[in-house]
Design an enzyme around this catalytic site. Structure first.
Site, PDB file in Angstrom:
ATOM      1  N   ASP A  98      63.283  15.315 -41.469  1.00  0.00           N
ATOM      2  CA  ASP A  98      62.486  15.144 -40.259  1.00  0.00           C
ATOM      3  C   ASP A  98      63.415  14.619 -39.174  1.00  0.00           C
ATOM      4  O   ASP A  98      64.238  13.730 -39.425  1.00  0.00           O
ATOM      5  CB  ASP A  98      61.376  14.128 -40.495  1.00  0.00           C
ATOM      6  CG  ASP A  98      60.265  14.639 -41.393  1.00  0.00           C
ATOM      7  OD1 ASP A  98      60.426  15.717 -41.998  1.00  0.00           O
ATOM      8  OD2 ASP A  98      59.229  13.956 -41.500  1.00  0.00           O
ATOM      9  N   HIS A 154      66.982  16.492 -47.733  1.00  0.00           N
ATOM     10  CA  HIS A 154      66.815  17.443 -48.830  1.00  0.00           C
ATOM     11  C   HIS A 154      67.750  18.637 -48.684  1.00  0.00           C
ATOM     12  O   HIS A 154      68.254  18.919 -47.589  1.00  0.00           O
ATOM     13  CB  HIS A 154      65.364  17.932 -48.848  1.00  0.00           C
ATOM     14  CG  HIS A 154      64.359  16.837 -49.010  1.00  0.00           C
ATOM     15  ND1 HIS A 154      63.734  16.562 -50.202  1.00  0.00           N
ATOM     16  CD2 HIS A 154      63.881  15.934 -48.119  1.00  0.00           C
ATOM     17  CE1 HIS A 154      62.900  15.534 -50.041  1.00  0.00           C
ATOM     18  NE2 HIS A 154      62.977  15.134 -48.786  1.00  0.00           N
ATOM     19  N   SER A 255      68.982   7.487 -38.315  1.00  0.00           N
ATOM     20  CA  SER A 255      70.358   7.854 -38.025  1.00  0.00           C
ATOM     21  C   SER A 255      70.409   9.329 -37.657  1.00  0.00           C
ATOM     22  O   SER A 255      69.470   9.856 -37.084  1.00  0.00           O
ATOM     23  CB  SER A 255      71.266   7.525 -39.206  1.00  0.00           C
ATOM     24  OG  SER A 255      72.613   7.553 -38.796  1.00  0.00           O
TER      25      SER A 255
END
Length: 288
Positions: A98, A154, A255
């Protein structure tokens, strides 16, 4: 305007934001916040979690749990099964996380951009000149995770992991305000360089960049309980196969992940700077 909105507007003012997040002692602040994030004592954890929810715009609608013992547990929360589906087409490369889409486009003779007017060289960001040369005319996209977002990342498609290099460094904030003021910021910060290859042999590079406050990266396919920096600098050879959507690791605070692709894997044309994107949404396609 409400008091919370007025306070947020003040904190987002560029000069004040840069002063608060970059001119204080960054490593000292990072260690302090790291201790707070790990604490499960109610007198520390409850106010920290409340402030996080107030300031970060946290969305827990798809989280596996909505109450946490510590701030760090909230940062690294898992999601419900199936909350982030990934494409089954092996030619599609999806977002690993995300994020907010930042600078992106074609790498120009080994140069990418953190924002317009602030270039950086791949051979400064990456540890190996041969690795930098592999993507010198490829594609790049900057994916910025904010403090309230889901912090795990992921495999963007079926991958074979080939190597990980830890590079120590500073912990500048990676928000747009800092990117417009600190030259070559990504080349200065602590980061991991993750080398991978798709099933058809196409190379792919992910570079998680740590930032101020917790500034910690964990990689599931190496050794989840250990911080990446605990293993020290240098390259580690890896031979691990991950299916699309498999967890690769997480940040312990917001980050950035830089994604680098070769010339035959162009970014999708409708990708725009400032666009929110979720893990599993398409970024690029092999052969265009």
């Amino acid at each position: 305007m409400t008091a919370p909105a007025s306070l947020m507007r003040l904190l987002l003012q560029e000069d004040l934001n840069f002063l608060l997040t970059n001119r204080l002692p960054r490593r000292w602040a990072t260690r302090i916040v790291g201790r707070i994030a790990r604490s499960e004592h109610p007198l520390i954890a409850r106010p920290a979690l409340a402030l996080w929810r107030f300031f970060a715009g946290v969305d827990l609608s798809d989280a596996a749990a909505t109450s946490f013992r510590s701030l760090g547990e909230g940062f690294t929360r898992p999601l419900r099964a199936g909350a982030r589906p990934f494409p089954t087409d092996p030619g599609v490369i999806a977002s690993p996380c995300d994020a907010i889409v930042g600078a992106h486009g074609r790498v120009a003779d080994g140069t990418a951009w953190q924002v317009k007017g602030y270039p950086y060289r791949l051979n400064e960001l990456l540890p190996d000149p041969a690795l930098a040369a592999r993507y010198a005319d490829g594609w790049f996209v900057t994916l910025r995770l904010t403090a309230g977002m889901y912090h795990r990342f992921h495999a963007p498609t079926d991958l074979t992991m080939e190597g990980v290099t830890y590079q120590s460094g500073d912990c500048w904030n990676v928000n747009p305000i800092a990117l417009k003021r600190v030259e070559r910021l990504f080349c200065r910060n602590e980061r991991a360089v993750i080398e991978a290859r798709l099933a058809d042999g196409t190379p792919l590079l992910l570079v998680p960049v740590a930032a101020i406050l917790v500034a910690s990266i964990r990689l599931t396919f190496l050794d989840t309980p250990a911080l990446l920096r605990d293993g020290g600098a240098g390259r580690r050879a890896v031979n691990a196969k991950l299916p699309a959507g498999a967890e690769m690791g997480w940040f312990e605070h917001g980050s950035t992940i830089l994604v680098f692709l070769p010339a035959n894997a162009p970014l999708l044309h409708d990708l725009t700077e400032g666009q929110p994107i979720r893990a599993g949404m398409p970024l690029a396609r092999i052969g265009g």
